[in-house]
Design a protein around this motif. Sequence first.
Motif, mmCIF file in Angstrom:
data_model
loop_
_atom_site.group_PDB
_atom_site.id
_atom_site.type_symbol
_atom_site.label_atom_id
_atom_site.label_comp_id
_atom_site.label_asym_id
_atom_site.label_seq_id
_atom_site.Cartn_x
_atom_site.Cartn_y
_atom_site.Cartn_z
ATOM 1 N N ILE A 88 0.841 -1.197 0.000
ATOM 2 C CA ILE A 88 0.000 0.000 0.000
ATOM 3 C C ILE A 88 0.880 1.253 0.000
ATOM 4 O O ILE A 88 2.057 1.207 0.329
ATOM 5 C CB ILE A 88 -0.954 0.009 1.212
ATOM 6 C CG1 ILE A 88 -0.152 0.123 2.515
ATOM 7 C CG2 ILE A 88 -1.836 -1.205 1.225
ATOM 8 C CD1 ILE A 88 -1.037 0.225 3.755
ATOM 9 N N LYS A 89 0.305 2.371 -0.402
ATOM 10 C CA LYS A 89 1.047 3.634 -0.402
ATOM 11 C C LYS A 89 1.437 3.978 1.029
ATOM 12 O O LYS A 89 0.583 4.083 1.911
ATOM 13 C CB LYS A 89 0.170 4.741 -0.979
ATOM 14 C CG LYS A 89 0.885 6.055 -1.238
ATOM 15 C CD LYS A 89 1.686 6.026 -2.519
ATOM 16 C CE LYS A 89 2.173 7.424 -2.885
ATOM 17 N NZ LYS A 89 2.982 7.425 -4.119
ATOM 18 N N GLY A 90 2.733 4.129 1.266
ATOM 19 C CA GLY A 90 3.209 4.348 2.626
ATOM 20 C C GLY A 90 3.315 3.061 3.416
ATOM 21 O O GLY A 90 3.519 3.079 4.634
ATOM 22 N N GLY A 91 3.179 1.920 2.727
ATOM 23 C CA GLY A 91 3.139 0.627 3.398
ATOM 24 C C GLY A 91 4.409 0.268 4.134
ATOM 25 O O GLY A 91 4.362 -0.443 5.147
ATOM 26 N N LEU A 92 5.560 0.738 3.634
ATOM 27 C CA LEU A 92 6.808 0.415 4.332
ATOM 28 C C LEU A 92 6.872 1.116 5.692
ATOM 29 O O LEU A 92 7.403 0.571 6.657
ATOM 30 C CB LEU A 92 8.008 0.795 3.470
ATOM 31 C CG LEU A 92 8.301 -0.156 2.301
ATOM 32 C CD1 LEU A 92 9.446 0.381 1.446
ATOM 33 C CD2 LEU A 92 8.640 -1.543 2.818
ATOM 34 N N GLY A 93 6.334 2.330 5.741
ATOM 35 C CA GLY A 93 6.235 3.008 7.032
ATOM 36 C C GLY A 93 5.296 2.269 7.969
ATOM 37 O O GLY A 93 5.583 2.094 9.158
ATOM 38 N N VAL A 94 4.162 1.826 7.417
ATOM 39 C CA VAL A 94 3.206 1.055 8.206
ATOM 40 C C VAL A 94 3.840 -0.253 8.684
ATOM 41 O O VAL A 94 3.661 -0.675 9.828
ATOM 42 C CB VAL A 94 1.934 0.765 7.383
ATOM 43 C CG1 VAL A 94 0.970 -0.120 8.184
ATOM 44 C CG2 VAL A 94 1.252 2.061 6.986
ATOM 45 N N PHE A 184 0.369 6.492 14.158
ATOM 46 C CA PHE A 184 1.644 6.538 13.430
ATOM 47 C C PHE A 184 1.480 5.977 12.021
ATOM 48 O O PHE A 184 1.995 6.545 11.039
ATOM 49 C CB PHE A 184 2.707 5.722 14.171
ATOM 50 C CG PHE A 184 3.258 6.373 15.409
ATOM 51 C CD1 PHE A 184 2.867 7.643 15.793
ATOM 52 C CD2 PHE A 184 4.177 5.698 16.202
ATOM 53 C CE1 PHE A 184 3.367 8.237 16.938
ATOM 54 C CE2 PHE A 184 4.699 6.280 17.340
ATOM 55 C CZ PHE A 184 4.288 7.546 17.716
ATOM 56 N N ALA A 185 0.786 4.848 11.906
ATOM 57 C CA ALA A 185 0.609 4.203 10.606
ATOM 58 C C ALA A 185 -0.204 5.089 9.659
ATOM 59 O O ALA A 185 0.145 5.242 8.474
ATOM 60 C CB ALA A 185 -0.075 2.847 10.789
ATOM 61 N N ILE A 186 -1.286 5.676 10.170
ATOM 62 C CA ILE A 186 -2.111 6.570 9.340
ATOM 63 C C ILE A 186 -1.299 7.779 8.886
ATOM 64 O O ILE A 186 -1.394 8.219 7.727
ATOM 65 C CB ILE A 186 -3.362 7.008 10.122
ATOM 66 C CG1 ILE A 186 -4.280 5.802 10.361
ATOM 67 C CG2 ILE A 186 -4.109 8.117 9.374
ATOM 68 C CD1 ILE A 186 -5.446 6.089 11.288
ATOM 69 N N ILE A 189 0.875 6.865 5.958
ATOM 70 C CA ILE A 189 0.119 6.772 4.711
ATOM 71 C C ILE A 189 -0.182 8.163 4.162
ATOM 72 O O ILE A 189 -0.019 8.437 2.961
ATOM 73 C CB ILE A 189 -1.192 5.988 4.934
ATOM 74 C CG1 ILE A 189 -0.876 4.530 5.302
ATOM 75 C CG2 ILE A 189 -2.083 6.046 3.705
ATOM 76 C CD1 ILE A 189 -2.092 3.723 5.712
ATOM 77 N N ILE A 190 -0.610 9.077 5.039
ATOM 78 C CA ILE A 190 -0.918 10.449 4.602
ATOM 79 C C ILE A 190 0.315 11.125 4.019
ATOM 80 O O ILE A 190 0.254 11.754 2.948
ATOM 81 C CB ILE A 190 -1.474 11.268 5.791
ATOM 82 C CG1 ILE A 190 -2.838 10.726 6.220
ATOM 83 C CG2 ILE A 190 -1.571 12.750 5.424
ATOM 84 C CD1 ILE A 190 -3.376 11.362 7.485
#
Length: 428
Positions: A88-94, A184-186, A189-190
């Motif tokens: 997902i977009k930003g998935g590595l951060g998540v 943090f996860a949201i 993604i943002i």
Amino acid sequence: MTVILVFGAIVVLLLAGIPIFAALGLTAAGILLLFEGSLSSAADTVFAHLNKPILTTIPLFVLMAQIMIRAKVIDDLFDFAHTAVGHIKGGLGVATVLACTIFSAISGSSVATALSIGSSALPQMKRFGYRERDALGVIAAGGTLGILIPPSGPMILYAIVSEASIGALFLAGIIPGVLIALVFAIFCIIMAYRRNDVSAPERASFAAVAVATRRSIWALLAPPVVMGGIYLGIFTASEAAAAGALYALLVAVLVYQNFGLRDLYDCAYQTMRTSMMVFMIIAGAAMFGHAITIIRLPVGITEAVAAMGLGTTGFIIAVMALIFVLGMFLESIAIILITTPILLPTMVHLGIDPIWYGVLLMINLEVAMITPPVGMNLFVIKGITDAPLSEVVRGAAPYVVLMLLGLALLIAFPSLATWLPYTAGFGR
């Protein structure tokens, strides 16, 4: 004036490089000599505080984490998180936040979480276009979850000093910890959607996710074994720690089959060193608590607060502001052991739930881990990259704001922390 003198003495000793246990012990010894003329009461006080079965949780949880790390059980955690949500977009951060959350529930250490997950996550995040600042920030912030999500070392120390239930505190940290991880996860993604140059790996096949899950299942089961037993009333906190250590040993020996007698010796040695350091700190804190009781310092603070008419909310806000400032200059353990004995009688007088306050304190200590100039996680993350410290600080800054918002939310809604432990049967 007495508060300033006592607190000032400890701060000066700490800034001079004296270990926290020695700073507390020396300050207490000075008070006892001045007001009692001897140190005869110190031995009984220290023995009474160290002669508690609940202290067995410290070496057992440390041993559990040491075995998991030594046997490389936790190495599969980031791969699992990456495979499950990395597309997902930003998935590595998540994925980084998810891996930090799970690892926190195993290690109980903020520094160990940031270091272990960061070494795996940073190269992947940079590869897929994350600014180094953003990658360092999420790793540093994700690592702080080790303070709030059980089994937390600082939480155990607070429970011992305040004589609160460790089981209740562990359960109280779960919902706030998960909520902060979710925020943090949201945020990851943002921020990824705001930056067009951040890409994501292709979606993993169902088979790949199944393989990653199977490889990491033993690490994923560790938190439910420990916390599930406490929630269901199967284990006390001490028994849960023993069950966790035994579980880690069986997985390392029977499943991973890479753990020998030499590894067990090394884990036991590291456990002994860490535990003895903590016990020395507890001994110093016991002397300090006894000394300030002799001079009626907590009683004086309680009377002053009552005279000011702050009330429960005003007192909590004032204390949280004080701890936020202290967190910029002192380590977490020092803050717990210095402030808790002084503030606890006032909290009892105001009817403040020590479980709720303990969770508020842990969130504030999370903030301290990524707040300059002495935020420990900032320097840990700096150690695994060539980026200047200022980049790590700038990357972590948004997460400081998010955690402070979480702190305000918990002040407004105490049941976020207290509902789970009291539902499980831990009475007020």
